[in-house]
Design an enzyme around this catalytic site. Structure first.
Site, short mmCIF file in Angstrom:
data_model
loop_
_atom_site.label_atom_id
_atom_site.label_comp_id
_atom_site.label_asym_id
_atom_site.label_seq_id
_atom_site.Cartn_x
_atom_site.Cartn_y
_atom_site.Cartn_z
N CYS A 1 0.77 -1.47 0.18
CA CYS A 1 0.13 0.00 -0.17
C CYS A 1 0.86 1.08 0.03
CB CYS A 1 -0.91 -0.01 1.15
SG CYS A 1 -2.10 -1.53 1.19
N ASN B 1 -10.17 -1.01 -1.46
CA ASN B 1 -8.97 -0.87 -1.02
C ASN B 1 -8.01 -1.41 -2.38
OD1 ASN B 1 -6.36 -1.24 -0.46
ND2 ASN B 1 -6.63 -2.01 1.44
N HIS C 1 -4.04 6.66 2.08
CA HIS C 1 -4.44 5.61 1.59
C HIS C 1 -5.90 4.82 2.09
CE1 HIS C 1 -4.19 1.47 0.34
NE2 HIS C 1 -4.32 0.76 1.49
N1 COA Z 1 -18.04 -10.93 7.41
C1 COA Z 1 -18.44 -11.08 8.49
N2 COA Z 1 -17.78 -11.30 9.63
C2 COA Z 1 -16.57 -10.98 9.59
C3 COA Z 1 -15.88 -10.77 8.21
C4 COA Z 1 -16.86 -10.53 7.16
N3 COA Z 1 -16.30 -10.20 6.02
N4 COA Z 1 -14.58 -10.77 8.55
C5 COA Z 1 -14.42 -10.98 10.08
N5 COA Z 1 -15.75 -11.40 10.49
C6 COA Z 1 -16.03 -11.64 11.95
C7 COA Z 1 -14.83 -12.41 12.58
O1 COA Z 1 -14.75 -14.03 11.98
C8 COA Z 1 -14.97 -12.29 14.00
O2 COA Z 1 -16.13 -13.11 14.39
P1 COA Z 1 -16.03 -13.55 15.99
O3 COA Z 1 -15.91 -12.45 16.76
O4 COA Z 1 -17.18 -14.47 16.12
O5 COA Z 1 -14.60 -14.33 15.97
C9 COA Z 1 -15.35 -10.69 13.93
O6 COA Z 1 -15.91 -10.67 12.50
C10 COA Z 1 -14.46 -9.74 14.36
O7 COA Z 1 -13.32 -10.10 13.54
P2 COA Z 1 -12.10 -9.22 13.30
O8 COA Z 1 -11.15 -9.74 12.16
O9 COA Z 1 -11.61 -9.11 14.78
O10 COA Z 1 -12.68 -7.85 12.71
P3 COA Z 1 -12.50 -6.20 12.87
O11 COA Z 1 -13.55 -5.72 13.66
O12 COA Z 1 -10.91 -6.02 13.11
O13 COA Z 1 -12.66 -5.85 11.16
C11 COA Z 1 -11.39 -5.48 9.35
C12 COA Z 1 -11.95 -6.47 10.31
C13 COA Z 1 -10.65 -6.12 8.31
C14 COA Z 1 -12.38 -4.79 8.79
C15 COA Z 1 -10.66 -4.54 10.27
O14 COA Z 1 -9.57 -5.08 11.22
C16 COA Z 1 -9.54 -3.53 9.32
O15 COA Z 1 -10.29 -2.97 8.60
N6 COA Z 1 -8.26 -3.66 9.27
C17 COA Z 1 -7.48 -2.76 8.68
C18 COA Z 1 -7.48 -3.40 7.31
C19 COA Z 1 -6.32 -2.71 6.51
O16 COA Z 1 -6.30 -1.51 6.59
N7 COA Z 1 -5.80 -3.36 5.48
C20 COA Z 1 -5.11 -2.96 4.74
C21 COA Z 1 -4.06 -2.22 5.18
S1 COA Z 1 -3.07 -1.72 3.88
#
Ligand code: COA
Length: 338
Positions: free
Chosen positions: A114, A295, A265
């Site tokens: 990124c 993204n 970004h």
């Molecule tokens: N749909 C439904 N549920 C989902 C899911 C989806 N697409 N992805 C994850 N979950 C669930 C998980 O299984 C978990 O369930 P549980 O609590 O029963 O175990 C719950 O949602 C929370 O998972 P988690 O991964 O901790 O979610 P989060 O709140 O951290 O959100 C992101 C996930 C990816 C949206 C978030 O972490 C994020 O945006 N991170 C940064 C991403 C980023 O910037 N990436 C690129 C950088 S360049």
């Protein structure tokens, strides 16, 4: 008088297939509501089967050259950033170069995820400042849809990413009035490899230490798909991009009040919102595209610049800060008088 880089053209390309959140619900065991609430994303674009990363890059590059009024034969350096290359080697810049029919000039791949656009822009700027090259094409292109785990196992990542390409053309210019003449004021790039496995794609690769580079067993494990510690990436992205925005201004004797537009970004709308809140930035100061394209890794900032130009939001004379953070971790800024 100083030799500096001017951005004289922008271009972008999004494939024609629109993928709404609803289209992912069944295959990824997710929901439109979850995606919107956690990421702010409404839709993204996916490439057709007969398109490759360098095909998307070609289309964005042609548009950037057209808007710059520059013939492709005038380009003397080609930089292409991607995490989703056409092939393992050679770099996708070579494949793009062949499609553009501009042999002989250096064609370099930038592998900084990124952070790819800021890194490529920074490299282009150094070559221009030293007088080595005069007209540089920087293009960022990503074709994620063919590289993601499109099963519930990969849903945390697969809902975020979209395909697309963005390009800019830079030209060397003698700057005599830096407050008014458009130019790249500064770039600064950083990395922290100790965090490399927070967001990475393990395979295929030699560090997996298997007998062969690719085995059926590895494919079944899913090592060929990106993996992410979403929460760790989220909090570091907010902190680091806030610091980089400030660094871009303070290192050039500027303040937040001098800023006309910020291009972060576009990983997740909640990340930009959290930066805006931390730094008390008004909503209209942040140019956002993640809702409509997801993204697109290295391509998000150049696509955003082109979008803002075409919408008439990014105008001559504006002071803009471009800030990126991503896998590596890699991050950095580019402060520009547009
Ligand atoms: N749909 C439904 N549920 C989902 C899911 C989806 N697409 N992805 C994850 N979950 C669930 C998980 O299984 C978990 O369930 P549980 O609590 O029963 O175990 C719950 O949602 C929370 O998972 P988690 O991964 O901790 O979610 P989060 O709140 O951290 O959100 C992101 C996930 C990816 C949206 C978030 O972490 C994020 O945006 N991170 C940064 C991403 C980023 O910037 N990436 C690129 C950088 S360049």
């Amino acid at each position: 008088m100083a030799l500096r880089s001017q951005i004289i053209g922008t271009g972008s390309y999004l494939p024609s297939r629109v993928v709404m959140n609803k289209d992912l619900e069944e295959v990824l065991d997710t929901s439109d509501e979850w995606i919107q609430q956690r990421t702010g994303i409404l839709k993204r674009y996916w490439a057709a089967q007969d398109e490759s990363t360098s095909d998307l890059a070609l289309k964005a590059s042609e548009k950037a050259l057209e808007s710059a009024g520059v013939d492709k034969k005038e380009i003397d350096l080609l930089l292409l950033a991607t995490v989703t290359p056409d092939h393992e080697f050679p770099g996708s810049a070579c494949f793009l170069q062949a499609k553009m029919d501009i042999p002989g000039i250096p064609a370099i791949d930038v592998r900084q995820q990124c952070g790819g656009f800021i890194y490529a822009l920074s490299m282009a700027d150094q070559y221009i400042r030293t007088g080595t090259y005069k007209n540089v094409l920087v293009v960022c292109s990503e074709l994620h849809s063919r590289c993601l785990d499109l099963t519930p196992r990969g849903r945390n990542l697969s809902v975020i990413f979209g395909d697309g390409a963005g390009a800019i053309v830079l030209r060397a210019a003698d700057i005599t009035d830096p407050e008014n003449q458009p130019h790249v004021i500064s770039t600064k790039i950083h990395s922290d490899g100790s965090q490399a496995k927070e967001l990475w794609c393990p395979g295929p690769g030699t560090a997996l230490k298997r007998k062969e580079r690719v085995t059926m067993e590895m494919l079944e494990e899913g090592v060929q798909y990106p993996q992410m510690n979403g929460r760790a990436v989220f909090s570091r992205a907010v902190r680091t991009m806030s610091e980089s925005l400030l660094e871009s201004l303070t290192s050039n004797g500027k303040e937040l009040k001098d800023l006309n537009l910020a291009f972060f970004h576009q990983a997740n709308k909640r990340i930009s919102e959290a930066i805006g809140k931390t730094m008390s930035l008004s909503d209209d100061l942040i140019h956002s595209t993640v809702e409509d394209i997801g993204n697109t890794t290295s391509a998000t900032i150049p696509i955003g610049l082109d979008d803002a130009v075409r919408k008439g939001k990014l105008k001559k004379g504006m002071l803009i800060s471009n800030v990126a953070f991503g896998s590596g971790f890699t991050w950095g800024h580019a402060l520009i008088r547009w």
